[in-house]
Design an enzyme around this catalytic site. Structure first.
Site, PDB file in Angstrom:
ATOM      1  N   CYS A  20      26.309  26.794  75.377  1.00  0.00           N
ATOM      2  CA  CYS A  20      27.690  26.488  75.769  1.00  0.00           C
ATOM      3  C   CYS A  20      28.603  27.698  75.566  1.00  0.00           C
ATOM      4  CB  CYS A  20      28.157  25.237  75.035  1.00  0.00           C
ATOM      5  SG  CYS A  20      29.478  24.416  75.930  1.00  0.00           S
TER       6      CYS A  20
ATOM      7  N   HIS B  27      24.146  21.472  76.190  1.00  0.00           N
ATOM      8  CA  HIS B  27      23.751  21.486  74.780  1.00  0.00           C
ATOM      9  C   HIS B  27      22.300  21.019  74.670  1.00  0.00           C
ATOM     10  CE1 HIS B  27      27.551  22.402  72.730  1.00  0.00           C
ATOM     11  NE2 HIS B  27      28.098  21.890  73.826  1.00  0.00           N
TER      12      HIS B  27
ATOM     13  N   GLU C 200      20.335  21.277  72.332  1.00  0.00           N
ATOM     14  CA  GLU C 200      19.944  20.775  71.005  1.00  0.00           C
ATOM     15  C   GLU C 200      19.919  19.248  70.906  1.00  0.00           C
ATOM     16  OE1 GLU C 200      22.791  22.240  71.799  1.00  0.00           O
ATOM     17  OE2 GLU C 200      24.458  21.773  70.444  1.00  0.00           O
TER      18      GLU C 200
HETATM   19  N1  GLN Z   1      35.044  26.186  74.488  1.00  0.00           N
HETATM   20  C1  GLN Z   1      34.118  26.169  75.580  1.00  0.00           C
HETATM   21  C2  GLN Z   1      34.522  25.176  76.646  1.00  0.00           C
HETATM   22  O1  GLN Z   1      35.329  24.321  76.410  1.00  0.00           O
HETATM   23  C3  GLN Z   1      32.713  25.881  75.088  1.00  0.00           C
HETATM   24  C4  GLN Z   1      32.554  24.509  74.522  1.00  0.00           C
HETATM   25  C5  GLN Z   1      31.326  24.338  73.695  1.00  0.00           C
HETATM   26  O2  GLN Z   1      30.734  25.309  73.235  1.00  0.00           O
HETATM   27  N2  GLN Z   1      30.931  23.107  73.442  1.00  0.00           N
HETATM   28  O3  GLN Z   1      34.021  25.221  77.736  1.00  0.00           O
END
Ligand code: GLN
Length: 531
Positions: A383, A507, A509
């Site tokens: 992300c 994500h 994970e």
């Molecule tokens: N801050 C970034 C976004 O909002 C990444 C978010 C995250 O890592 N979950 O896209």
């Protein structure tokens, strides 16, 4: 068959591992052949965990249906390998909002709306509805907090009522307590357990089973004493001593006859687990022939629980190849100004950058992503770690004045930008791009070797790769190897010239399980083990 309920409450203090007891109980019942699932009750007033700081409360676990949940849901999913919905996390906020909405709709017309019966009814309805709609044989419900907390009273009252209404063969209470040892004396103390059972009884709940946390197995003496004072059969006083890994806890419980005790009370016919490969999987978390050193460089490192699923995904991958994964949690702010400090990252077999929000520490992450690329150190970005790897590449390889507009609204080259549909959203709760989305993977890429041509993964973000820069970065050698939403959104990046440089907008994970490591984590840990 009507669903049966097992309620897990906590005594003495927080952090005793109620979540692991809940998950392990559910696992045993699943291994015995029952259709089970878990629910977490969080007595806080937030509607969900999405707006809470991970450093204070631990990771926000995202369900496939886009729920921003308490991290315990992650434990449940990992133990029973079942994908859960947001209905599996009930908070005071959710219940109150339901009740107040109904009141405004006139559903309680003429009545004075009260904690009892309206709030307690809403709690019961919620639990029963989920159990019925998922046709569960047994639902294991974990009540967050510690008995005696003001916040959890309405929930405990609702659970007490459910026992009255559904009968004792359909409901069972497990109370998790602690038997501490004071160094000087060396004996296990039972008083905290006695007191917390009294506290529970005071609100009308008599526990059926006690799971007593302790370092060493509970002594027969302590167990006898607890049994007598708590009015719990001695065979229902279960020692929950330290195990080599959390996945061994079902065996610890079962070795003391946990399933038999539950089955007798709930009149269950199947009271023996069929272990399948579970024991082998659980053992793989303590039998290692080497280790892999991973640096996790992120923003919320003061509390490792803020990346708990990342940690588990790494350990699943390590256990799969017989390597213990040693994780160092490093604050990216350390790398903001000095290049010398970055050099220390050379000592690691792999570098992982997890999710994150906001400017603080972001330059340190960009430097980290660049350092891993330049030094051919295996890199996995998740992300934020995906987005900032793009920024690093755009700056250092393409020579752009690049950033994400999250970090610099007026940047010249916004290689990562707000998703268009996010522009007019002002509420903070539950408004990101959340949950599972189907992803298409390009043939001939590393992503394709990992996943095949499609994969579904969970998301939680507001920003994304800006497609206007596709040409520039592709020509410079960065491959966007998977996409979603008909090609509008890039999901993975990779550098074919590198040993292992892979990052995901999703994500990964949240999709990892013991015995079934998530593919990107698996490949990353394997690459790190080779390096
Ligand atoms: N801050 C970034 C976004 O909002 C990444 C978010 C995250 O890592 N979950 O896209």
């Amino acid at each position: 068959m009507q669903s049966k309920f097992i309620f897990v409450t906590g005594g003495v203090m927080s952090g005793l591992g109620k979540g692991v007891v809940t998950s392990s109980t559910a696992k045993l019942l699943q291994l015995a052949g029952y259709r089970v699932s878990c629910v977490k009750i969080d007595p806080y007033v937030n509607y969900d965990a999405g707006t809470m700081n991970p450093v204070a409360h631990g990771e926000v676990f995202v369900t496939d249906d886009g729920g921003e949940c308490d991290m315990d849901i992650g434990n449940y999913e990992r133990f029973i390998d079942t994908s859960m919905t947001k209905d599996h996390n009930i908070t005071t906020g959710r219940i109150f909002l339901d009740v107040i909405r109904k009141e405004r709709e006139g559903k309680y017309l003429g009545q004075c709306v009260q904690i009892i019966p309206h709030v307690t009814d809403a709690i019961k309805e919620n639990l029963r509805h989920t159990a019925e709609s998922e046709k569960l044989d047994i639902m294991v419900v974990e009540c967050g907090g510690t008995v005696g907390d003001i916040e959890s009273l309405p929930f405990l009252e609702a659970l007490r009522q459910m026992q009255m209404e559904d009968g004792r063969s359909n409901t069972l209470f497990i109370h998790v307590t602690l038997a501490p040892v004071l160094d000087v004396v060396g004996e296990q103390k039972t008083k905290p357990t006695q007191h917390s059972v009294q506290e529970l009884r005071r609100i009308g709940i008599q526990p059926d089973l006690l799971a007593v946390r302790c370092k060493m197995p509970l002594s027969p003496d302590a167990s006898r004493k607890i049994s007598l004072f708590a009015s719990v059969d001695q065979k229902c006083v279960i020692s929950c001593h330290d195990a080599p890994s959390i996945y061994k806890v079902p065996e610890v419980l079962e070795s003391q006859g946990m399933l038999k005790a539950i089955s007798e009370r709930l009149l269950l016919k199947k009271s023996r687990p069929t272990w399948g490969d579970w024991k082998k999987i659980a053992d793989s978390f303590s039998k290692y022939d080497g280790k892999v050193r991973i640096a996790v460089v992120g923003k919320y490192v003061t509390l490792p629980d803020s990346y708990v699923s990342v940690y588990h995904a790494l350990s699943h991958a390590g256990a799969g190849i017989g390597k213990k994964v040693d994780v160092d949690w490093i604050d990216s702010e350390r790398f903001e100004n000095s290049h010398d400090k970055l050099a220390g990252l050379k000592d690691y077999d792999g570098i992982l950058v997890p999710g994150g929000f906001g400017k603080r520490g972001s330059e340190g992450i960009i430097r980290t992503a660049n350092f891993a690329r330049e030094n051919n150190i295996p890199y996995l970005g998740i992300c934020f770690g995906f987005q900032l790897a793009i920024v690093a590449f755009a700056r250092h390889v393409c020579g752009l004045a690049a950033n994400s507009t999250e970090l610099d609204a007026d940047v010249k080259d916004p290689v990562v930008d707000f998703m268009p549909e996010q522009r007019n959203i002002h509420d903070m709760g539950g408004t990101m791009r959340l949950g599972g989305h189907d992803i298409t993977v390009l043939p001939g890429t590393l992503a394709h070797r990992l996943y095949g041509s499609t994969v579904r993964r969970r998301h939680r973000h507001r920003y994304e790769f800006n497609l206007k820069y596709m040409d520039t970065i592709s020509k410079a050698g960065l491959v966007m190897s998977a996409h979603s939403d008909s090609g509008r959104r890039m999901e993975t990046l990779e550098l074919p010239s590198h040993k292992f440089y892979f990052a995901t907008q999703y994500h990964a994970e949240f999709s990892s399980r013991p015995g079934k490591p998530e593919q990107a984590f698996d490949a990353f840990v394997r690459a790190a083990a080779r390096s």
